[in-house]
Design an enzyme around this catalytic site. Structure first.
Site, PDB file in Angstrom:
ATOM      1  N   GLU A   1      41.204  40.584  30.848  1.00  0.00           N
ATOM      2  CA  GLU A   1      40.611  40.831  32.156  1.00  0.00           C
ATOM      3  C   GLU A   1      41.487  41.823  32.927  1.00  0.00           C
ATOM      4  O   GLU A   1      42.713  41.738  32.896  1.00  0.00           O
ATOM      5  CB  GLU A   1      40.503  39.520  32.935  1.00  0.00           C
TER       6      GLU A   1
ATOM      7  N   LYS B   1      31.173  39.576  36.215  1.00  0.00           N
ATOM      8  CA  LYS B   1      31.666  38.220  36.465  1.00  0.00           C
ATOM      9  C   LYS B   1      30.816  37.526  37.522  1.00  0.00           C
ATOM     10  O   LYS B   1      30.679  38.002  38.651  1.00  0.00           O
ATOM     11  CB  LYS B   1      33.125  38.298  36.915  1.00  0.00           C
TER      12      LYS B   1
ATOM     13  N   CYS C   1      37.122  34.778  32.807  1.00  0.00           N
ATOM     14  CA  CYS C   1      38.112  33.948  33.498  1.00  0.00           C
ATOM     15  C   CYS C   1      37.519  32.721  34.188  1.00  0.00           C
ATOM     16  O   CYS C   1      37.239  31.718  33.543  1.00  0.00           O
ATOM     17  CB  CYS C   1      38.901  34.810  34.468  1.00  0.00           C
TER      18      CYS C   1
END
Length: 387
Positions: A145, A217, A258
């Site tokens: 990331e 995301k 994440c």
């Protein structure tokens, strides 16, 4: 027509079929059964939707027990419905998509990179790591990331790139690399600029050098643990609005980033769509990393009987945000397949997705779930990316 003849109001209900790519035979069989069966009092209208496509799924259905018996043997779907207001309980069988095509084993590489404030240096570092991974036989390479910039709200606007312009140095480098090495690259994530918004975005590149998928995301990292860590991605970033499934020659991959790892519903949707491995580029910190990083990966893997691969930046104690590191691969039985510590390096794992099918056959959780007691709605957004 029969209802009209009886002077009854016509009650038209909806059944949605999530068509698994490559499972057209099931659709043909379903059509034959529909045409050859006697229509019940409540006649369903069949709505077809591509399994990998994007769109709204009808939420109401009324299906008589006779239709359930006739169509229940078709393994590509399962539903329930009672009355016009009944909720649509629909589950695509995991085995239909996962086992329909014989996937070949492959070597996976996770590149745990040292990230600095030098963007050009970060890109060069990533290129060298991918080349090294490919030279060691990796067919699928994953980056961390925010691998091209420091992980901070101050950095995201400065390092952001317009990905669809053709002038993105980060994606251009990875596209050329994927083509030259003839590999898949799951490009971690970088800050993406789209008009007045910024996103935390992952691009996936095919061996032909094409962007075959893009994921933004969805769950932004907004936390406040007093005295330990406070971070609010939403100060600069916007959350994505669609999930991404990537069909490759090796199998079907789902992408998360994440903080997405903390949401089991997302992983369950991926599993229901036939995903065999979820890839999470991520940068857990020194507070949550030691206690949750591996735990969450194992939970997502064992709950959904699939592989989980998570790639972190290397740890830099001098950075404003210190990553935990420990990139790793978890198998569908929650076993640690491969892992590393906090320093820069490459994690290799030999992946055979047949194990996913084996685990799902040994414990057929998808068939044992109680749709009469609970259900999970797959909201396929009409906006987002479609490749």
């Amino acid at each position: 027509q029969r209802q009209r003849q009886r002077r009854r109001p016509c009650r038209r209900s909806v059944v949605a079929l999530m068509l698994v790519r490559g499972n057209e035979n099931a659709l043909r069989i379903l059509g034959q059964r529909l045409l050859s069966s006697k229509a019940p009092r409540t006649t369903p209208r069949l709505v077809l939707q591509n399994f990998a496509g994007i769109g709204n799924v009808p939420r109401s259905a009324s299906v008589s027990s006779s239709w359930t018996k006739r169509l229940g043997s078709i393994k590509c779907l399962e539903w329930r419905g009672r009355g016009l207001g009944g909720g649509l309980g629909l589950r695509a069988a995991m085995s239909s998509a996962a086992s329909g095509v014989e996937a070949e084993p492959f070597k996976l590489a996770l590149c745990q990179l040292k990230v600095t404030e030098d963007k050009e240096g970060n890109i060069a570092n990533a290129v060298e790591a991918v080349k090294e991974a490919a030279s060691n036989g990796a067919a699928v390479v994953v980056l961390p990331e925010m691998w091209n910039c420091p992980y901070s709200n101050d950095s995201f606007p400065k390092y952001a790139e317009v990905l669809d312009s053709g002038d993105s140095p980060s994606t251009k480098a990875l596209a050329e690399l994927a083509k030259d090495l003839s590999i898949y690259i799951i490009g971690g994530s970088i800050p993406e600029r789209l008009k007045d918004r910024l996103y935390n975005t992952c691009c996936v590149f095919s061996p032909e050098g094409e962007v075959v998928a893009k994921y933004r995301k969805c769950h932004l990292f907004d936390i406040d643990i007093p005295g330990k860590i406070t971070f609010k991605e939403s100060d600069t970033l916007t959350g994505g609005d669609a999930l991404t499934v990537v069909d490759t020659r090796y199998g079907k991959f789902g992408i998360g980033i994440c903080y997405d790892m903390r949401f089991p519903e997302m992983a369950m949707i991926y599993a229901n769509r036939g995903v065999q491995m979820i890839v999470y580029p991520g940068a857990f910190n020194m507070v949550t990393g030691p206690v949750h990083w591996q735990l969450l990966q194992q939970a997502r893997a064992v709950d959904n009987q699939l592989y989980v691969a998570s790639c972190s930046p290397a740890r830099d104690e001098t950075a404003s945000y210190t990553a935990w590191g420990h990139s790793q691969v978890i198998g569908p039985f929650a076993e640690v397949v491969a892992s590393t510590e906090e320093k820069p390096g490459i994690v290799y794992a030999d992946i055979d997705l047949k194990e996913v099918q084996e685990r799902r056959q040994n414990m057929p959780l998808s068939k044992q779930r109680r749709a009469d007691l609970y259900d999970l709605m797959d909201c396929r957004n009409s906006v987002g990316f479609k490749f």
